[in-house]
Each structure stands twice: as C-alpha cells, then as structure tokens.
Design a protein around this motif. Structure first.
Motif, short mmCIF file in Angstrom:
data_model
loop_
_atom_site.label_atom_id
_atom_site.label_comp_id
_atom_site.label_asym_id
_atom_site.label_seq_id
_atom_site.Cartn_x
_atom_site.Cartn_y
_atom_site.Cartn_z
N GLY A 82 79.04 48.72 53.28
CA GLY A 82 77.81 48.69 54.04
C GLY A 82 76.70 49.49 53.38
O GLY A 82 75.53 49.11 53.43
N ARG A 83 77.07 50.61 52.75
CA ARG A 83 76.06 51.41 52.07
C ARG A 83 75.50 50.67 50.86
O ARG A 83 74.31 50.79 50.54
N VAL A 84 76.34 49.91 50.18
CA VAL A 84 75.86 49.12 49.04
C VAL A 84 74.92 48.02 49.51
O VAL A 84 73.85 47.80 48.92
N VAL A 85 75.28 47.33 50.58
CA VAL A 85 74.40 46.29 51.13
C VAL A 85 73.07 46.92 51.56
O VAL A 85 71.99 46.34 51.38
N GLY A 86 73.14 48.13 52.10
CA GLY A 86 71.92 48.83 52.49
C GLY A 86 70.99 49.07 51.32
O GLY A 86 69.76 49.01 51.46
N LEU A 87 71.56 49.35 50.13
CA LEU A 87 70.73 49.53 48.94
C LEU A 87 69.96 48.25 48.62
O LEU A 87 68.77 48.29 48.28
N LEU A 88 70.64 47.11 48.73
CA LEU A 88 69.97 45.84 48.44
C LEU A 88 68.85 45.57 49.44
O LEU A 88 67.76 45.13 49.08
N LEU A 89 69.12 45.84 50.70
CA LEU A 89 68.12 45.58 51.74
C LEU A 89 66.89 46.48 51.56
O LEU A 89 65.77 46.07 51.90
N SER A 90 67.08 47.67 51.04
CA SER A 90 65.96 48.59 50.87
C SER A 90 65.21 48.35 49.57
O SER A 90 64.16 48.95 49.33
N GLY A 91 65.73 47.48 48.70
CA GLY A 91 65.02 47.12 47.48
C GLY A 91 65.41 47.98 46.30
O GLY A 91 66.23 48.89 46.40
N PRO A 92 64.82 47.71 45.13
CA PRO A 92 65.18 48.44 43.92
C PRO A 92 64.79 49.91 44.00
O PRO A 92 63.92 50.30 44.80
N SER A 93 65.43 50.73 43.18
CA SER A 93 65.07 52.14 43.10
C SER A 93 63.64 52.28 42.58
O SER A 93 63.09 51.36 41.97
N SER A 94 63.06 53.45 42.79
CA SER A 94 61.65 53.64 42.44
C SER A 94 61.39 53.40 40.96
O SER A 94 60.30 52.97 40.58
N SER A 95 62.37 53.65 40.10
CA SER A 95 62.15 53.47 38.67
C SER A 95 62.06 52.00 38.28
O SER A 95 61.56 51.68 37.20
N LEU A 96 62.55 51.09 39.12
CA LEU A 96 62.52 49.66 38.79
C LEU A 96 61.51 48.87 39.62
O LEU A 96 61.40 47.65 39.45
N VAL A 97 60.80 49.53 40.52
CA VAL A 97 59.81 48.82 41.33
C VAL A 97 58.78 48.17 40.41
O VAL A 97 58.22 48.80 39.52
N GLU A 156 61.77 41.40 53.07
CA GLU A 156 61.59 42.76 53.57
C GLU A 156 62.13 42.92 54.99
O GLU A 156 62.58 44.00 55.36
N ASP A 157 62.07 41.86 55.80
CA ASP A 157 62.53 41.98 57.17
C ASP A 157 64.02 41.59 57.33
O ASP A 157 64.52 41.53 58.45
N ALA A 158 64.70 41.34 56.22
CA ALA A 158 66.13 41.02 56.31
C ALA A 158 66.91 42.28 56.69
O ALA A 158 66.56 43.39 56.30
N THR A 159 67.96 42.09 57.46
CA THR A 159 68.84 43.20 57.85
C THR A 159 70.21 42.63 58.15
O THR A 159 70.45 41.42 58.00
N THR A 160 71.13 43.49 58.54
CA THR A 160 72.46 43.04 58.93
C THR A 160 72.61 43.11 60.44
O THR A 160 72.04 43.99 61.09
N GLU A 161 73.39 42.18 60.97
CA GLU A 161 73.71 42.21 62.39
C GLU A 161 74.94 43.09 62.56
O GLU A 161 76.06 42.66 62.36
N GLY A 162 74.70 44.34 62.91
CA GLY A 162 75.82 45.28 63.03
C GLY A 162 76.28 45.75 61.67
O GLY A 162 75.61 45.57 60.65
N ASN A 163 77.45 46.37 61.64
CA ASN A 163 77.98 46.94 60.41
C ASN A 163 78.64 45.88 59.54
O ASN A 163 79.05 44.82 60.02
N VAL A 164 78.70 46.18 58.24
CA VAL A 164 79.53 45.38 57.34
C VAL A 164 80.97 45.75 57.63
O VAL A 164 81.36 46.92 57.52
N THR A 165 81.78 44.77 58.02
CA THR A 165 83.14 45.06 58.49
C THR A 165 84.16 44.19 57.76
O THR A 165 83.81 43.20 57.10
N THR A 166 85.43 44.58 57.89
CA THR A 166 86.53 43.80 57.35
C THR A 166 87.19 43.03 58.49
O THR A 166 87.65 43.62 59.48
N ALA A 167 87.24 41.71 58.36
CA ALA A 167 87.82 40.87 59.40
C ALA A 167 89.34 40.98 59.38
O ALA A 167 89.94 41.51 58.45
N ALA A 168 89.97 40.46 60.42
CA ALA A 168 91.42 40.52 60.53
C ALA A 168 92.11 39.81 59.37
O ALA A 168 93.23 40.19 58.98
#
Length: 581
Positions: A208-223, A232-244
């Motif tokens: 989930g933290r990795v997906v969060g990096l993508l949603l927030s865009g590139p680091s300042s050095s690559l902008v 920009e308005d994309a997000t996740t519905e709830g947490n990134v989880t592991t299914a059964a």
C-alpha cells in the motif's frame, strides 16, 4: 538558482551549567553492527535496558529512531514523559554514517546539575530522506546536542528530542525498503524508475505504501522529467489488501474515464512498482471492475517490454575510438565509412545511437573540434557547432518513426548543446540550460540515461545526476545532485550500467572504478586487480560487461569483486570504448 550548500540542519538545544554524575568521560566512535534488511522489529516495543548511562541513552535513541512503527514508539522510550507526548518529528530524515560518537558537552554547554548532562552526538551525514521518500546525497558533519535528565526512578531520559529523525545507515537499511516507483518518459512509453524508500514494517502495509508513492507522483527530483499516467484525483478504495486466494488487491477509483491504452500503462506502472515488494498476483480494479477489460490479475511477465527503446540490442557489440578511427568492440575491425576507413575523419570521440543506425562523431578540424551526425557507415554531415573541446556525444532516444533522437555534447566545458534533426535531414544545435550544474564547475563528461529522463555529469571532477526537463521550446538540466561529495572525487568518466545505477572511472588509487546508485546512497568499489592506473575511460549498458580503458588497453568485468579480464582485442593505451547510447 544556486545549489543549496546544505540540505539539512539539526537544531541544537543549548543548556548552560557544569558537571554531572554517573556519566562516562566520552563514548568513542563506534561502528554500528550491520543488520539484515527486513529484520523483524518487536511489535511490543520493549523498554530500554535498565541503568543505561546518558551517552548510551542518546546512542540507543538514535538507533531506535530508525523504527517508524507506532509513531516512532521505540525511540520515544528514551524520552522523558513530557517529551514523549509532545515530540512530533518532521518528515525529513538525516542518515548518518554508522561510526559516530556521543560525548559530554564541554565549556558553557555543561551543567552544574548532577542529574542533567548535555550530550553531543557527532557524526558524518550521508544525506537526507525527504518526505516523498527520495534520498538526497550530501556528505557533511552532523552535530546534535541533547539534554539528558535522570528521572525519579534513576533512569536517564532525553528531554529535548531533535525536530527531525537522525539514524545510522545500517539501521535505516534494516527498517526501510528501497523500491522503484515507475513512471513514463516524457515522449515515449519507456518506463523510468524513481528510487524511493518506504518503511518496511508493518509488512502488511508495504504494498500500500508503494501504491501511495505512485498516486502522489514522482519525487521532486524527477518532476517535469517524467509522466504519471495515474490522474491527480486517482486514489484507492480502502487499503491495498491480500485476498483469501493470495492475490494482492489494488482497488482504484478516479481512473474510470481513462482510455483502454492509458489503463494498460497504469497497470504497468503498478505491477512493475510492486514487483520489488511482492511476488503475489496483483488484482487491479477500477470502481469494482477490472482496470483492464478481460485482464483482472497481473504478474510482471504479463507485461510487454517498456524499456526496449532504452536498451541496445544484442547485435550491437559496441565500438571503440582509437588512433582517430572507430572500430568494433566485437571483432576489432574498422567500421565502414569515413569514421573508420581510409583518410576520413580524425575522430576525437563518437557515440552510436541506441538502435545502432546512426553515429555522432566529434572530429579534429583546423585545430578545433566539431560535431558530425549521420547514418552509421556513411558520411556524416557537419553540424554548425565547434569549439576548442567537445565532450563525447550522447544520444537521447525518441519514439518517432525515424528514431533520430537528439545528440548532446558540451562545448568548452561551459555550453551544453543538443542537436535536433529537422525536416530537411540536417541537424540544428540548441543550447540547454545547465546553469545549476555549471555552478559546480566546468563539465568534462555528460551521459544521458538511455530512457532520456536523466543526465549523469562530471563537473569539476565531481559526479552529478540531474533530471532532463523539457518545455515546449527549451530543455533544462534541473535539480542536480552531487553523488558522494567529499568521498568520491577525481571522476574522469561515467556511464549508465542500468536505469538506476552508474559506473564511474576516477583518479583515486583506492577506488579507480566504482558502481553507484543514482541517488548516491550506495557506492561500491570494483576490484583493482590487473588494472594499470589511472583508468581513463569506461562504458556500460544493461546486460553487458563493463569495459574500462587504462594505459595497457581494455579490460572487462561483470560486477564488483571480479578480477578484470583482458578484452579479446588489444587496441593500445589510447582506446575509448562505448556502447550505444
């Protein structure tokens, strides 16, 4: 704009007085023992050992600061009650060398209260981790002053924790995971890795933290140097989880209006970025339905290559400039055309396009140097560009049908120029804004990354990486970072081993050839066996052996630790090898 002289500062808390009880004279510099990446952290957050002296409390606090679980609960155990409740460390993290000292303050910083001691931490900063998870290399002294007070139970605790976290490198590596967040080049579908660091614990939230990096865009050095296909308005519905059934579920919202082609690229971004933290299948959803119609679950092998434009093909063995002529690294023969045959050009340096079809040549002409660009094996028309010196050319690929790209060079160490092909087939030079880099020193080497998003530069003998930011009518080398400044010097050549790793040749006898990450956090010297110092040229490419040139000829190795082997063809001591790019 001037490069910042310092990227971080630690606030010192000064408390006047003299003397203290039960405090050692000093804690000498000690190397922190190495820990395995991903080492498990006790979720119960144990109390510090009893009866620690004040110097050890500070040392252990700094090491515990690397554990981000539960709002830095492990580090708070070393604070007194008031400080533990009030401490809200900022988002910047200073990473220091594993060898650091904690000593009692002297002079006006001492205290007369026997139940208090000012402790000074002294170490060498390696750089800072920014809020966006990107690392900035900056080697500089770090000094931190902390007031430690004996509590009613006799235990020493810190009363004034620093405003930002400070942690040794090995503890950082044990608690943070390096990931590649992938974005796209500005004008092609070549993926570009963005090195980032995220907390490794708890493991359940890592993806989930990795997906969060993508949603927030590139680091300042690559902008400005890459594209993010996630809106920009994309997000996740709830947490990134592991299914059964074991699939990792990434449920997106805000991407429903994207085209089918863009959705496939978004899938590539996510799957490639997650491959370093999970081997699970990735189930990609958009508002409850598959992100890509008919393809709900993904593994990296489902994706086409998104680096084809950035990787020389296997049938391109590389070239070498020697005695004013260009030869093949594969069989040693002179190449066809005036760059290799007869009384053609007197070649100073050259660069082959990534697809192998074109050659850029810097030649000696009328006691100066000038640039030529043309089809490989044929006459290369001169570009309206000349100078006393020109750096070895470097190619930037494009996704256009002719694959012509751009050719860059640096004239007289001061003017970065890109040559662009226009409709009549000629090449027109345009100046690139490199003001920030030129503040470091004259440029002796410039190598564009094969994805076109970055440039590795040698300026004033130091190694830098900058992003290539393109506007409608201009190009700028932005956000240059000196890599391992103060440790790595005398750099004389550099090339791209991969999209996130460089190899460099230096005049330093202890490390004439090094491998270094593009953020500068990690540097590894190569074995020096068989080399005759100094090494004067180097080339590298994905999946290829590294080739270096010394006074005895060419030598090859695949990785650090290997003994350098003689190249199959002996070209003499003035050879300069190069792979396409």
């Amino acid at each position: 704009m001037k490069l910042p002289a310092r990227l971080f500062a630690l606030v010192a808390c000064l408390v006047l007085a003299a003397g203290c009880a039960n405090v050692p004279e000093e804690s000498q510099p000690v190397a922190v023992p190495q820990q395995e990446l991903g080492q498990q952290v006790n979720p119960d957050v144990p109390q510090p050992a009893k009866d620690l002296d004040a110097l050890t409390v500070v040392r252990d606090f700094v090491r515990a600061s690397a554990q981000p679980i539960s709002n830095n609960a492990a580090a708070r155990m070393y604070l007194d009650d008031a400080a533990a409740k009030a401490w809200t460390p900022g988002k910047l993290i200073t990473i220091i060398d594993d060898v650091f000292a904690t000593v009692p303050a002297t002079g006006q910083d001492t205290t007369a209260n026997p139940n208090e001691v000012n402790v000074v931490l002294r170490g060498t900063g390696l750089g800072t981790l920014r809020e966006d998870g990107g690392f900035i290399s900056l080697r500089a002294p770090v000094e931190l002053k902390l007031l430690v007070r004996r509590q009613s139970d006799g235990q020493w605790r810190i009363t004034n924790p620093p405003p930002n976290l400070v942690m040794p490198n090995s503890d950082f590596n044990a608690n943070y995971v390096r990931v590649q967040a992938f974005f796209f080049a500005q004008d092609s579908n070549t993926v570009v890795p963005d090195l980032r660091y995220v907390a490794g614990k708890p493991q359940s939230g890592l993806a989930g933290r990795v997906v969060g990096l993508l949603l927030s865009g590139p680091s300042s050095s690559l902008v400005g140097a890459v594209r993010n296909l996630l809106p920009e308005d994309a997000t996740t519905e709830g947490n990134v989880t592991t299914a059964a059934d074991g699939a990792l579920v990434v449920a997106l919202t805000g991407v429903a209006d994207q085209t089918a082609d863009v959705r496939r690229l978004i899938a590539a971004q996510i799957v490639l970025s997650l491959q370093s933290v999970t081997t699970n299948r990735v189930r990609l959803l958009s508002d409850g339905a598959p992100l890509v119609d008919g393809h709900e679950e993904w593994v990296p092998s489902d994706l086409p290559s998104y680096t084809a434009l950035a990787s020389p093909s296997a049938d391109q063995p590389g070239l070498v400039t020697v005695n004013g002529r260009v030869r093949s690294l594969g069989d040693g023969s002179l190449i066809s055309g005036p760059a290799g045959q007869g009384s053609g050009y007197q070649v100073a340096s050259a660069a082959q396009s990534i697809d192998g079809r074109q050659l850029a040549v810097v030649e000696y002409a009328d006691e100066r140097q000038r640039l030529r660009v043309g089809q490989f094996g044929k006459d290369a028309p001169a570009v309206d560009l000349a100078g006393a010196t020109m750096t070895r050319p470097t190619w930037r690929p494009t996704a256009t049908a002719d694959g012509s790209g751009e050719v860059w060079t640096v004239v007289d160490g001061q003017t970065v120029v890109r040559a662009l092909r226009i409709s009549d087939g000629s090449w027109v030079p345009q100046v690139v804004n490199a003001d920030e880099i030129l503040q470091v020193g004259p440029i002796s080497v410039l190598r564009l990354s094969r994805d076109g998003a970055r440039a590795a530069v040698v300026a004033g003998g130091q190694l830098l990486v900058a992003s290539v930011v393109r506007a409608q009518d201009s190009v700028t080398l932005r956000a240059p970072r000196i890599l391992q400044g103060g440790t790595l010097g005398g750099v004389i050549d550099v090339d791209w081993l991969s999209q996130d790793t460089l190899v460099a040749a230096t005049t330093m006898p202890s490390q004439p050839v090094v491998k270094i990450s593009i953020d500068g956090l990690r540097l590894d010297p190569f074995n020096i066996s068989n080399l005759t110092l100094p090494v004067h040229a180097i080339t590298a490419a994905p999946g290829r052996s590294i080739v270096v040139a010394d006074d005895g000829g060419l030598w090859t190795a695949s990785d650090i630790g290997e003994v350098w082997r003689p190249h199959p063809h002996s070209f003499g001591g003035n050879a300069s090898p190069f792979y396409p790019g």
